[in-house]
Every structure is written in C-alpha cells, then in structure tokens.
Design an enzyme around this catalytic site. Structure first.
Site, PDB file in Angstrom:
ATOM      1  N   SER A 442       9.981  -6.998   4.805  1.00 63.17           N
ATOM      2  CA  SER A 442       9.747  -6.464   6.141  1.00 63.17           C
ATOM      3  C   SER A 442      10.466  -5.140   6.399  1.00 63.17           C
ATOM      4  O   SER A 442      10.032  -4.097   5.915  1.00 63.17           O
ATOM      5  CB  SER A 442      10.114  -7.518   7.187  1.00 63.17           C
ATOM      6  OG  SER A 442       9.331  -7.333   8.350  1.00 63.17           O
ATOM      7  N   ASP A 453       6.065   6.611  -0.251  1.00 68.80           N
ATOM      8  CA  ASP A 453       4.891   7.374   0.179  1.00 68.80           C
ATOM      9  C   ASP A 453       5.193   8.854   0.374  1.00 68.80           C
ATOM     10  O   ASP A 453       4.319   9.707   0.148  1.00 68.80           O
ATOM     11  CB  ASP A 453       4.322   6.783   1.471  1.00 68.80           C
ATOM     12  CG  ASP A 453       3.555   5.491   1.231  1.00 68.80           C
ATOM     13  OD1 ASP A 453       3.544   5.018   0.072  1.00 68.80           O
ATOM     14  OD2 ASP A 453       2.986   4.939   2.196  1.00 68.80           O
ATOM     15  N   LYS A 467       5.800  -8.763   3.704  1.00 69.51           N
ATOM     16  CA  LYS A 467       5.732  -9.166   5.111  1.00 69.51           C
ATOM     17  C   LYS A 467       5.506  -7.924   5.959  1.00 69.51           C
ATOM     18  O   LYS A 467       6.425  -7.174   6.253  1.00 69.51           O
ATOM     19  CB  LYS A 467       7.003  -9.881   5.561  1.00 69.51           C
ATOM     20  CG  LYS A 467       6.915 -10.308   7.025  1.00 69.51           C
ATOM     21  CD  LYS A 467       8.207 -10.869   7.538  1.00 69.51           C
ATOM     22  CE  LYS A 467       8.080 -11.150   9.031  1.00 69.51           C
ATOM     23  NZ  LYS A 467       8.097  -9.928   9.854  1.00 69.51           N
TER      24      LYS A 467
END
Length: 545
Positions: A442, A453, A467
């Site tokens: 998470s 990214d 998650k």
C-alpha cells in the site's frame, strides 16, 4: 493526540506478524505448475486450514487462507473458507475486547440500531463501489451464525440453547435472510430490527448482540480491508498513526501456547525489563494461555499508563521467568537502522517500517544525518512495511520525486478523486535504491511506484503485496465504535492499478527459506536483496562521479 475524525490510510493489516527470511537472486524462470500440482496444493491447504479451524486458531487460519489465496486467487473454496474464518476471527477478537463486551451490556436496543444504521449510511455515502445490500445482509447472518458457535460469545451473552434450538435458530435466520430481496439500506435496517426482536422473543438472545453482529458483517461483506472497529481497535489505529501507544513495547504473534514475541521496541518497558524476541508470554497477571484465548491474553497486556502488569515468559530453552512491568507510553520509530553501509562508496541506508504522522520528519532527520556522514547514494528498505498514512507516503515520495504526479486516487464519489503531486522545492537528488518484498504494501507501494515510474531510482527485490486501495477511518456517534471503509483505489504516476498485481521490481530477487520463529537472519551475506541493493547503489555512486 489525533482526534477521532476521518483519516485516510493505505495499509495491509494481517492477523499474524510475518518475518523476513534469507533470500536468493532469481536466475532462471521456474517451470509452470501443472493443474494436478495446483489441485494437490489446494487440497493440502484446505486440510491444514481445517485443523486450525477445529482448534479455533482463527488468527493463524486467517493468515493461512490469505496466503493461499495470494497463490491461488481464483479458487472459490479458499474464498469460502476465508470468509467463514474471518467471521469467527472477528467475533473472537471483538469479544476479547473488554470495551466491546461492556458496550454490549450497556447500550440499548435503540442505540445498537443507531450504530447499524450509521454503518449502512457510511457504506452508502463513502464505499468505493455501489453496495450490494443483500450481500451485506447475508454477511451479517454469517457473522451471527459464526458467533453462535464461539464459546466467548455464548458465555458473554449467557446463552443456554439446546442443540435442537441452535439448529432451528440457524434455519430461521437463513430463512429470514433469503425470503425477500433487500434493495436499499432502509430495508436492511428494518429486517435486522425484526430479526433481532424475533430472536429475543424465541431464543432469549440480546437484540444488541444480534444487531452488532450484523453491523460487523456489513463492513466485512465489502472487502478484506473494510471492518467494524471497537473502541480499543480505534485506539490502536490512532496510536499507530501517532507513532506511540501505552503498553509494553512488544510485537506479538498469537499461538496456542501463548504469545510469541517477535520484536521489541528499544527503550520500552519490555526492553528494559529483559523480554527478548523468541520469548513466549504464557501468563498475564492471573490468566494463563490454558485459561484464555491468545487474543484475550494479548488484551490483558493493555492498560492505563503507569499501571502494573505481571507476565510469565518461557524462553526458547523452556526456562520460565516472571517479570513485573509498568505500562508507559512507548514511541514507535518509523525509521530505523540509519547508517552508512559502505564508507568507501558513501552508500547510506535506513529501514522505513511504517508511514505515520512522524515519518516525514523522521526521514528528514535520517537524510541529514547521512548527508553529514558523506552519503553519495541511498538505499531505503521497505521490506515488511505494511503501509500507513496516505499523506505520509506522499510526503516521503515528494522528497525524492522532482515534480509531477506521485499518486492518483479515484472513488465512487468525486470527493475521493485527487491527484497528489510533488514539489520541486526541497527535493533530494541523491541516487536512490528502494528495497521491496511481497510484504511491502500500500503506502510502501506508493513510494516504490512513484520512484519507479519517474525513473528516479532502482527498485530491487520481490514483487510487492499488491494493495492499491485507500481506507477511511470513520468514528461512529454511539459507543466510541468506528468503521474502516475502502473509499478509493489508487494509481501510480503511469496509471497502473496495482491491486492484486503489486509493484514489479527493476531487479528481481526471490526469498528461498523461512526462519525459525523469532530468529530472523541479520547476516548481510545471507541477505541477497540487501546485497543486490548495495551493489546497485555502489554502481550508481560510481556512475554519478
């Protein structure tokens, strides 16, 4: 102290503590398992789970089925067992909480109905998906059905049902649940009110106890991260957010033989009193592990600041000792083990264990300490980090991502839609390595996903937990209870939804063997993820010269 108003968290909460164990680098693709292998594995899993269920070891059974579903997510028999085990676990845990049992016997039927009605209202207004009201009612019935077989529920509510009455009650509640379609929360509330009153008349069971099982079931029906919260559970969550709590400063794993100590918080009462990882707590005050459940034993460790508690421990050699300890407020660090791990290359390191209110400040302190010691590249260890506050994850990522999107949240309500972006000011440009494993979840995945990214650093380790949802903690108006609801999904800067998928590392490393309970490997030579991260950071340092 955090006020009991709505907050947003990104965390994967598990029933048992999962440790780290030695790892090895993945060098070749493994052959695909055959259907026969998978079926055999599932059959063995169900057999092992059945033994845990028969022994009412609900926390271990819950972890067992959760782990199995991660390996076999499409197997309906595993999902069915997990649903039933979670119902039993929830009942046992709630009734082990003295604040909850006190509430059961002090609130009125009208107040219990108000709790149920408010739970349904929160679900209707904030849940990430459109609620399926009949499924919510069915899960309430499943919870009540499970409660009827739990000794702690039977004892607390003074039930005296014969086997025939028990069987008839089960048939009755199933019939009442299925006899009409439930299309909205108002119909659900009216039917639960009718069921509670009928059960009281026919079986002399407290309507408050019945209604609160349906309230718990309403949250449990939604997803694995939504749940009804007792007063003490609310306190635990807010203590985690604050980064401190009143207690002994131990991390525990429940076992039939007692409570296994898996970690000690430095400077806490347990540490100063001589409790060590690997010890087992077998008695708290006058209650032993043979007299009460592990959850009840853990609940007995709680108490007010300054109060005394006597614990009996058994070490790994079977030697028992008795300690009298004073409960006090314990600060839980979210940043640990800050150090230079290669003085020649100037590689800094710290382990980030959670995301709480103090995390951004703690990370700042760690960065400046390492900077003053000559840091030229940095390794951040997120292994085993279950997550925490959404804002804390964004704030930490913002320290490394120059600008642009860090994470996007999207919910059923437009109020949940938000793009969290980084700021140029205060960004650290040090070459960066992030270590993850399958227990990095998470909020940890938000940080790893943003770094990956934006190509801000290299992610090393295993594929993460997967998650990709955000939960809101909503206090309820009656009896200091609350509800944790999934309010949104979150997406990485590239738009990836990671629920069930996880963050794929740039450099893959795989675990190979489990440790003995309470004996985690600390030898760097055995830690391939650590060593791979260190070598990657060294390469970055050389390239940046």
């Amino acid at each position: 102290m955090t006020s009991r108003s709505r907050i947003l968290i990104c965390t994967a909460l598990t029933a048992a503590v999962i440790g780290l164990w030695p790892v090895s680098i993945v060098r070749a693709q493994q052959p695909l398992a055959t259907i026969a292998d998978i079926n055999s594995d599932v059959a063995q899993t169900l057999e092992q789970g059945s033994r845990l269920e028969q022994q009412k070891r609900w926390a271990e059974a819950l972890s067992h089925y959760e782990e199995a579903l991660r390996a076999h997510p499409e197997r309906p028999e595993l999902k069915q067992r997990l649903t039933m085990v979670r119902a039993h676990y929830d009942v046992a845990r709630r009734y082990a909480d003295v604040t909850y049992t006190k509430a059961i016997h002090t609130i009125t039927e009208r107040e219990a109905l108000a709790i149920y009605e408010e739970v349904l209202l929160k679900v209707s207004a904030h849940y990430v998906h459109q609620p399926k009201w009949h499924d919510i009612l069915r899960q309430g019935t499943t919870n009540f059905d499970a409660a009827l077989t739990e000794p702690i529920f039977v004892t607390s509510n003074n039930l005296a049902l014969t086997a025939e009455q028990h069987n008839q009650l089960q048939r009755d509640i199933r019939f009442w649940t299925e006899r009409q379609a439930i299309e909205d929360r108002h119909q659900a509330k009216e039917l639960v009110e009718a069921i509670a009153r009928t059960v009281k008349q026919r079986y002399a069971i407290s309507p408050q106890a019945v209604i609160l099982e349906y309230a718990s079931g309403a949250a449990a029906a939604l997803d694995e991260y939504s749940s009804f919260l007792t007063d003490s559970q609310m306190d635990e969550i807010f203590a985690q957010i604050e980064g401190n709590f009143v207690g002994l400063g131990v991390e525990l794993k429940t076992e039939p033989a007692g409570l296994l100590v898996v970690n000690i918080i430095s400077g806490g009462p347990a540490d100063l009193g001589g409790i060590r990882a690997g010890d087992r707590i077998i008695q708290v005050d006058d209650k032993s592990s043979s007299q009460v459940s592990p959850d009840q034993l853990a609940d007995l460790l709680r108490g007010s600041e300054g109060s005394l508690v006597t614990v009996i421990l058994r070490d790994a050699q079977g030697v028992e000792r008795t300690l009298k300890l004073t409960r006090r407020r314990v600060e839980v660090p979210s940043v640990e083990d800050v150090r230079i791990i290669d003085t020649t290359a100037g590689v800094g390191y710290f382990k980030l264990t959670s995301f709480q209110k103090t995390t951004a400040r703690d990370v700042d302190a760690a960065l400046w300490k390492l900077h003053d010691q000559g840091m030229r590249s940095l390794v951040i260890d997120l292994r085993g980090n279950p997550g925490g506050l959404l804002k804390a994850a964004v704030d930490v990522a913002d320290k490394f991502v120059n600008d642009g999107l860090i994470v996007a949240t999207r919910g059923r309500s437009p109020r949940e839609d938000f793009d969290h972006k980084g700021q140029v000011q205060g960004t650290w440009r040090v070459p960066l390595v992030i270590l993850i494993d399958h227990d990095s979840a998470s909020a940890s995945e938000i940080l790893a996903g943003a770094v990956r990214d934006h190509k801000r650093g290299t992610v090393v380790g295993e594929k993460s937990y997967g998650k990709g949802s955000v939960q809101g903690i909503f206090p309820l108006a009656v009896s200091r209870t609350g509800i944790r609801l999934t309010t949104a999904k979150w997406y990485t800067p590239s738009g990836q939804a990671i629920s069930g998928m996880g963050i794929a590392p740039d450099i893959a490393v795989q675990k190979s063997a489990k440790p003995v309970d309470g004996q985690l490997s600390r030898t760097p030579g055995e830690d391939a993820i650590f060593n791979t991260g260190l070598q990657t950071a060294r390469t970055m340092t050389t390239a940046s010269k």
